[in-house]
Design an enzyme around this catalytic site. Structure first.
Site, PDB file in Angstrom:
ATOM      1  CG  ASP A   6       3.036  -3.816 -10.286  1.00 23.43           C
ATOM      2  OD1 ASP A   6       3.080  -4.969  -9.833  1.00 23.43           O
ATOM      3  OD2 ASP A   6       2.403  -2.896  -9.748  1.00 23.43           O
ATOM      4  NE  ARG A  62      -7.472   3.258  -4.194  1.00 25.33           N
ATOM      5  CZ  ARG A  62      -6.833   3.972  -5.097  1.00 25.33           C
ATOM      6  NH1 ARG A  62      -7.419   4.357  -6.188  1.00 25.33           N
ATOM      7  NH2 ARG A  62      -5.575   4.300  -4.917  1.00 25.33           N
ATOM      8  CE  LYS A  83      -1.952  -5.206  -9.315  1.00 31.00           C
ATOM      9  NZ  LYS A  83      -1.661  -4.682  -7.978  1.00 31.00           N
ATOM     10  CG  ASP A 134       2.845  -1.015  -1.193  1.00 33.08           C
ATOM     11  OD1 ASP A 134       4.064  -1.164  -1.402  1.00 33.08           O
ATOM     12  OD2 ASP A 134       2.050  -1.964  -1.127  1.00 33.08           O
ATOM     13  CG  ASN A 135       7.810  -1.035   0.329  1.00 34.32           C
ATOM     14  OD1 ASN A 135       9.014  -0.907   0.462  1.00 34.32           O
ATOM     15  ND2 ASN A 135       7.264  -1.525  -0.792  1.00 34.32           N
ATOM     16  CB  CYS A 158       5.442  -8.159  28.980  1.00 32.50           C
ATOM     17  SG  CYS A 158       7.019  -8.981  29.292  1.00 32.50           S
TER      18      CYS A 158
END
Length: 1004
Positions: free
Chosen positions: A442, A453, A466, A514-515, A570
């Site tokens: 990470d 969390r 991390k 997360d992606n 638009c």
């Protein structure tokens, strides 16, 4: 196995000093539910592996207080799943030892321990009581008292590969929101006058309502009786129509209107434990095990009887104990009088329950503990539908085919992107505690927002890496685990590190990403190296697990969700009708004001080829880019804070007054379309210009923070992008704003405003060459411009002091006021504009429990597809679904079957030590596989095709393959590259095009 923040879809959480709860949880539960939770005192009895799991999740959730109860002391077998006990704690009271570590999780939740007996008097202090590791007699006694005194009760138990959960929230519990979904809304095109009026919605999208839903109306013209009405029950007639009440006496419908779903409270009644024991209502977790809950309901009662008789659980894999448990189960079943009685007991299941009951498995505790903690939150808040009333779960598929096999996980190498829950379970399961190794990666550092969390991190860890911090934390839980922390993003740019040797040494990969892009990259790597992959994700109360097994299942990339629907340009530019539109517009404003202009100007100043590249852009883009650079470096360039305030005031005038007046000049409020219908109707809301007032400087954000106003936030961000000092002084700002001379504006004729994206695309972008030439000469030289201090600003939603969210909220709510769209508070704005994926500990714990059960199967080498389980859950409903993974689809050429896991293995270096040439490569396939290659590529490089010019073909045929790759791709092959991947198009002997696997061409 990659980066992307230590999370299974972890996202923003932050401890709010006013409320003391996690923002991530409040995104899921909402403010009202959070307030109810903060007035709840919770007792958790039994601090073995399951109890500590529930306590951890509840404390992270943010209740008023948690009391930990246990009269037992830590024993050796507790260490297999109680992650807050250490070897030095053996012999000490489990609740007292755990209290110190659990209290660190959330400073806003007081955590105390209690080691006395659970008397009726001691229970009266609590709104919710959770019993784990308790006898049936105690469960009955506590249940009777709680049921008659309005105390909500949860009984949770795990026995080896089996889990049990029971809820009793009283005879009259109000559920305020049964599913947690946002109320649906739709625009109306027609309402009839009838005994049951029929509402027709615009056919832009299906209304999504169901019969029995309640709705209310607003902005209806004509039939105004419906506006603001009490909730009306509906009956759906089709995807765009539904009927409501009697509308025959109402006024005639003219046009417009929005219908919105109303969440209606639902009252549910629970039976006490003793009543429910005889007449159980089961929540099914696996439809393939339809009759299992009834069997386990008897089995768990038999276990209690066995334990009462012997003061111990059945011994693992003891035949005599298993036989005795079957006898006890027969007696329990015979004594039943209600629906709990089974026609026939499944002796095999009861025996397996006996064989594994003494086990204490971290993944089962994680799953049942996640569910139980979510039920605590439901009991506290009335948010989401509770489990009615019994839930049984088993993971017998984890048992190896040789049932008495001893499971060892000591020698496995596993690669994961950091996920705190995963690592905790790995440590408890003994993964890599011998010769193996867990590698976590990470690239992020710990932020304050992670603390609520990611339970391995503490306030003193903020700013540390991390991966290293998490690795150190799990080593505390199991000193034997061999774990290494990396700080790398996993992707094409780190393939020198995560190379062939690295992947070939692995036994498996788990993702905590997360992606989708990172997930698909890891999936491709696992397929290429034939490694098992455990893929999982969460979104609020929803979670899923997918297991990818080489040569057995499809891969993660085999099936994909449809892409998210984007908002038409638009709609964003001129015709917003929802707060989501104004928030996206505000995000685009942020990028277009404070990031892109500075980036373009910096490129102009530092990149000699910037101008050449810009002039090659299609359509009107060259002019747009150079105009933006000219504005950044010349017309808009500020020299002081005062200049920034002037810019902010003029920008306000332009966006919220002038542009709206121009739009209304082009399309007046009473404009009709060519068919005679009002132009401003349906999804087009007629706007009105805003008038600026210094008395109203901060109205468009939360009034408690003056810096939330548009002028202060935009002026400060503009100053930051030019490296100028900032200011938040209200009095100075007001005076400066009053002194600004705003140019007069008159709407012009001939200004083109596109009504639809199709019209926008078909409009010919004519480029003004004379203006382009003028800009090229008037722009300052790159040398002269180098004195400018330009700082592009990257949007960061979590810093409360950086003005980013202040600007977004203000800009969005001002535009919403233009169009009479209800504004959004900061909390909702951050959720939408920050594209936050809400994450809560309960779902993550439950999902990771399931992931680790699949890991047990991989470690044992299960070869049958039916052994594995893909899982989906929604804890709010609650709903669970498990299914066999989909088998890898089969393809065929000649009589040869192949799947995505197969490839042609070709050794590039021949016995004589020389590398294969293109000619030899083509001949090899013709001779060995009877395939004629018509096209050959590597990545985006075309190496050979049948239509290639003869001269080029002649030049390449006798070159070694790697030389052709280097020549065509213009990139050298790294020394870490052991093999190349070639894609083929082939014809068979009948000259038919056939689909074949790719080629793994080994060069080292």
């Amino acid at each position: 196995a990659t980066q992307a923040g230590s999370r299974l879809n972890d996202t923003v959480t932050r401890q709010d000093s006013e409320g003391g709860f996690s923002h991530s949880i409040s995104y899921v539960l909402g403010h009202d539910a959070m307030k109810r939770m903060q007035s709840s005192n919770v007792l958790i009895s039994g601090l073995r592996g399951l109890g500590v799991e529930i306590a951890k999740n509840v404390i992270l959730g943010g209740v008023k207080s948690v009391t930990l109860h246990d009269q037992g002391v830590a024993e050796w077998y507790d260490l297999s799943s109680q992650f807050y006990l250490r070897e030095e704690d053996l012999g000490k009271n489990r609740a007292e030892v755990s209290q110190l570590r659990l209290a660190e999780l959330n400073s806003y939740v007081p955590v105390t321990s209690f080691t006395g007996a659970l008397t009726n008097e001691s229970l009266t202090k609590f709104q919710v009581v959770v019993l784990t590791n308790s006898s049936l007699d105690e469960q009955m006694r506590v249940s009777d008292f709680c049921h008659s005194n309005g105390i909500k009760l949860i009984v949770a138990d795990t026995r080896g590969l089996f889990g049990q959960l029971f809820c009793d929230f009283g005879e009259e519990m109000t559920v305020f929101d049964i599913n947690g979904e946002q109320p649906l809304s739709a625009m109306i095109s027609m309402i009839t006058k009838d005994s049951a009026g029929v509402v027709t919605c615009l056919d832009e999208a299906r209304h999504g309502f169901e019969s029995g839903d309640f709705v209310t109306f607003k902005e209806v013209q004509g039939m105004t009786e419906l506006n603001g009405c009490d909730p009306i029950e509906i009956k759906t007639l089709g995807p765009y129509t539904f009927s409501i009440c009697n509308t025959s006496s109402f006024s005639d419908y003219v046009r417009g209107g929005i219908v919105t779903q109303v969440k209606m409270p639902k009252t549910v009644a629970f039976k006490s434990l003793s009543s429910s024991m005889a007449e159980p209502e089961f929540m099914l977790t696996d439809f393939a095990k339809f009759d299992r809950p009834g069997q386990l309901h008897v089995g768990f009662q038999a276990l209690h009887a066995f334990e009462k008789k012997h003061s111990r659980l059945p011994k693992p894999w003891s035949q005599s104990d298993a036989d005795e448990l079957v006898t006890l189960a027969e007696e329990v079943n015979a004594a039943q009088s209600g629906s709990a009685k089974q026609e026939q007991l499944d002796q095999a299941i009861i025996k397996k329950l006996s064989c594994v009951a003494a086990g204490d498995l971290a993944p089962i505790n994680a799953f049942i503990g996640g569910l139980a903690a979510q039920e605590v939150m439901k009991a506290c808040t009335g948010k989401f539908m509770p489990i009615m009333q019994w839930l049984y779960f088993d993971a017998l598929e984890c048992l190896s085919d040789a049932e008495d096999a001893i499971l060892t996980e000591e020698e496995n190498n596993l690669f994961i992107s950091i996920g705190c829950e995963l690592l905790k379970n790995f440590a408890m399961m003994g993964l890599a505690s011998g010769e193996g190794e867990v590698i976590v990666t990470d690239m992020d550092t710990i932020e304050k927002s992670n603390l609520n969390r990611q339970f391995l991190f503490r306030p003193w860890d903020v700013t540390k890496m991390k991966s290293e911090t998490a690795a150190a934390a799990v080593k505390q839980m199991n000193p034997s685990i061999r774990i290494t922390g990396h700080q790398n993003r996993v992707g094409p740019d780190t393939e020198k590190i995560y190379d062939d040797d690295f992947f070939e040494s692995l036994d498996g990969v788990t993702n905590a990403l997360d992606n989708v892009d990172a997930r698909m990259y890891m999936d491709r790597r696992c397929v290429y190296y034939c490694k098992p992959l455990l893929e999982s994700g969460t979104l609020g109360t929803k979670g899923n697990v997918q297991v990818v097994i080489p040569f057995l299942t499809e891969s993660y990339s085999s099936s994909q969700d449809p892409p998210e629907k984007s908002i038409p340009i638009c709609t964003l530019k001129n015709f917003p009708n929802a707060i989501e539109h104004t928030l996206q517009w505000a995000r685009d404003e942020f990028e277009g004001l404070f990031k892109q202009p500075a980036e373009n100007a910096l490129q102009y100043m530092t990149d000699p080829k910037f101008m050449e590249r810009t002039l090659k852009l299609p359509g009107a883009q060259p002019l747009e880019v150079l105009e933006a650079v000219y504005k950044s470096l010349v017309t808009d360039y500020p020299h002081s804070w005062e200049d920034c305030v002037v810019w902010a005031r003029n920008h306000w005038q332009c966006q919220y007054n002038n542009n709206i007046r121009q739009l209304l000049h082009n399309f007046p409020p009473d404009q009709l379309t060519s068919s005679g219908a009002p132009f401003w109707s349906g999804p087009k809301r007629c706007p009105h210009p805003l008038e600026f007032s210094t008395n109203n400087v901060s109205i468009h954000c939360e009034k408690t923070q003056i810096k939330d106003c548009f002028e202060i936030s935009s002026a400060n961000l503009f100053a930051q992008s030019y490296g100028l000092p900032c200011s938040t002084e209200r009095s100075d700002l007001t005076k400066l704003l009053q002194d600004v001379k705003v140019p007069e504006f008159t709407p012009k004729s001939g200004v083109k405003i596109h009504v639809s994206d199709q019209e926008l695309q078909s409009a010919n972008a004519s480029i003004d060459d004379s203006r382009l030439e003028e800009l090229k000469t008037r722009l300052p030289s790159a040398e002269a411009a180098s004195q400018f201090k330009l700082c592009p600003i990257e949007f960061e939603k979590d810093d409360e002091t950086n003005f980013h969210m202040d600007f977004i909220v203000a800009a969005s709510n001002l535009r919403a006021e233009n169009y009479d769209i209800p504004p959004a508070d900061r909390h909702k704005s951050k959720l939408i504009a920050g594209k936050i994926i809400p994450a809560i500990a309960t779902t993550t714990a439950a999902v990771v429990g399931l992931v680790c059960l699949e890991l047990l199967k991989i470690v044992q080498g299960h070869k049958k597809l039916e052994s594995y389980k893909n899982g989906f859950m929604n804890l709010a409903l609650p709903f669970f679904a498990f299914s066999e993974p989909i088998a890898a689809p089969k393809h065929k050429y000649y009589e040869i079957d192949w799947t995505l896991w197969d490839r042609f293995e070709v050794k590039g270096i021949q016995p004589n030590g020389e590398e294969m040439t293109l000619r030899q490569f083509l001949d090899y396939f013709k001779n060995e596989h009877k395939l004629e290659i018509t096209m050959l590529s590597q990545g985006v490089s075309m190496l050979y095709s049948f239509f290639m010019p003869a001269a080029k073909l002649k030049e390449r045929l006798d070159l070694p393959m790697t030389e052709i790759v280097t020549k065509v791709s213009k990139k050298k092959l790294g020394k870490h590259v052991k093999a190349l991947v070639f894609e083929l198009c082939c014809n068979d002997e009948t000259e038919e095009d056939v689909e074949v696997p790719y080629v793994r061409y080994t060069i080292r």
